[in-house]
Design a protein around this motif. Structure first.
Motif, short mmCIF file in Angstrom:
data_model
loop_
_atom_site.label_atom_id
_atom_site.label_comp_id
_atom_site.label_asym_id
_atom_site.label_seq_id
_atom_site.Cartn_x
_atom_site.Cartn_y
_atom_site.Cartn_z
N ASP A 164 53.49 -6.44 -42.82
CA ASP A 164 53.42 -5.12 -42.18
C ASP A 164 54.79 -4.43 -42.23
N LYS A 165 54.86 -3.22 -41.71
CA LYS A 165 56.08 -2.41 -41.80
C LYS A 165 57.23 -2.98 -40.96
N HIS A 166 56.92 -3.92 -40.06
CA HIS A 166 57.94 -4.54 -39.22
C HIS A 166 58.42 -5.87 -39.80
N GLY A 167 57.93 -6.22 -40.99
CA GLY A 167 58.34 -7.47 -41.63
C GLY A 167 57.57 -8.69 -41.16
N VAL A 168 56.47 -8.48 -40.42
CA VAL A 168 55.64 -9.60 -39.98
C VAL A 168 54.68 -9.95 -41.12
N VAL A 169 54.74 -11.21 -41.52
CA VAL A 169 53.88 -11.71 -42.60
C VAL A 169 52.61 -12.28 -41.98
N CYS A 170 51.47 -11.94 -42.58
CA CYS A 170 50.18 -12.50 -42.17
C CYS A 170 49.66 -13.33 -43.34
N MET A 171 49.34 -14.59 -43.05
CA MET A 171 48.78 -15.47 -44.06
C MET A 171 47.43 -15.98 -43.54
N LYS A 172 46.38 -15.60 -44.23
CA LYS A 172 45.03 -15.95 -43.80
C LYS A 172 44.36 -16.82 -44.86
N SER A 173 43.88 -17.99 -44.45
CA SER A 173 43.13 -18.87 -45.33
C SER A 173 41.67 -18.76 -44.92
N SER A 183 37.54 -19.45 -45.79
CA SER A 183 36.50 -20.17 -46.55
C SER A 183 35.22 -20.19 -45.73
N THR A 184 34.17 -20.71 -46.33
CA THR A 184 32.90 -20.82 -45.62
C THR A 184 32.98 -21.88 -44.53
N PHE A 185 33.94 -22.82 -44.65
CA PHE A 185 34.11 -23.89 -43.68
C PHE A 185 34.92 -23.45 -42.47
N LYS A 186 36.05 -22.78 -42.72
CA LYS A 186 36.95 -22.41 -41.63
C LYS A 186 37.89 -21.31 -42.09
N THR A 187 38.26 -20.46 -41.16
CA THR A 187 39.26 -19.43 -41.43
C THR A 187 40.40 -19.61 -40.45
N THR A 188 41.62 -19.63 -40.97
CA THR A 188 42.80 -19.71 -40.12
C THR A 188 43.73 -18.56 -40.48
N GLU A 189 44.55 -18.18 -39.52
CA GLU A 189 45.49 -17.08 -39.75
C GLU A 189 46.76 -17.35 -38.98
N ILE A 190 47.89 -17.14 -39.65
CA ILE A 190 49.17 -17.21 -38.95
C ILE A 190 49.93 -15.92 -39.22
N LYS A 191 50.72 -15.51 -38.23
CA LYS A 191 51.58 -14.34 -38.35
C LYS A 191 52.98 -14.79 -37.98
N PHE A 192 53.96 -14.37 -38.77
CA PHE A 192 55.31 -14.86 -38.54
C PHE A 192 56.35 -13.93 -39.15
N LYS A 193 57.58 -14.11 -38.68
CA LYS A 193 58.74 -13.49 -39.31
C LYS A 193 59.55 -14.63 -39.93
N LEU A 194 60.09 -14.39 -41.09
CA LEU A 194 60.87 -15.41 -41.77
C LEU A 194 62.01 -15.90 -40.89
N GLY A 195 62.17 -17.22 -40.83
CA GLY A 195 63.27 -17.82 -40.10
C GLY A 195 63.05 -17.99 -38.61
N GLU A 196 61.91 -17.53 -38.09
CA GLU A 196 61.63 -17.64 -36.65
C GLU A 196 60.54 -18.69 -36.39
N GLN A 197 60.85 -19.66 -35.54
CA GLN A 197 59.89 -20.71 -35.22
C GLN A 197 58.71 -20.13 -34.44
N PHE A 198 57.51 -20.66 -34.71
CA PHE A 198 56.32 -20.25 -33.98
C PHE A 198 55.38 -21.43 -33.81
N ASP A 199 54.45 -21.31 -32.87
CA ASP A 199 53.44 -22.34 -32.64
C ASP A 199 52.26 -22.07 -33.57
N GLU A 200 51.82 -23.14 -34.25
CA GLU A 200 50.70 -23.01 -35.19
C GLU A 200 49.65 -24.05 -34.86
#
Length: 133
Positions: free
Chosen positions: A46-55, A57-74
């Motif tokens: 997004d325009k604020h540099g937040v990366v969204c990575m969405k996996s 499938s028919t089995f499961k969908t997961t999504e994480i949002k993050f900024k490079l170099g910043e720790q987050f809970d997944e």
């Protein structure tokens, strides 16, 4: 630049993924599903540099949002609760997950127009190849 990874990627090939999941401690039933499904990986920024990575499938969908170099809970697809940091190093998008005294590293890089994902834990390496949709 993380922008090189942006787009929708379809899993084309997977090598040694069952052994990698086994090393993570994933149970047999989930490993079987993990070996059958062919997820799409959708990456956006997004325009604020937040990366969204969405996996997805028919089995499961997961999504994480993050900024490079910043720790987050997944919470991973196999339900591990990790502390995760994403960095960009030498053109590779590096994902380091730690939990319960363990660590795994997932390296993503673009090679010949394909997204090559190396999943590494201990001496086990799985390679998953995605093609752009």
């Amino acid at each position: 630049m993380v922008e090189a990874f942006v787009g929708t990627w379809k899993l084309n090939e997977s090598k040694n993924f069952d052994e990698y999941m086994n090393t993570l401690g994933v149970n047999v039933a989930i490993r079987k599903m993990g070996n059958i499904v062919k997820p799409d990986l959708i990456i956006s920024v997004d325009k604020h540099g937040v990366v969204c990575m969405k996996s997805q499938s028919t089995f499961k969908t997961t999504e994480i949002k993050f900024k490079l170099g910043e720790q987050f809970d997944e919470t991973t697809a196999d339900d591990r609760h990790t502390k995760t940091v994403m960095t960009l190093e030498n053109g590779k998008l590096i994902q380091k997950q730690t939990w319960d005294g363990k660590e795994t590293c997932i390296e993503r890089e673009i090679t010949d127009g394909k997204l090559i994902v190396k999943c590494i834990m201990e001496d086990v390496v799985a390679v998953r190849t995605y093609v752009k949709a």
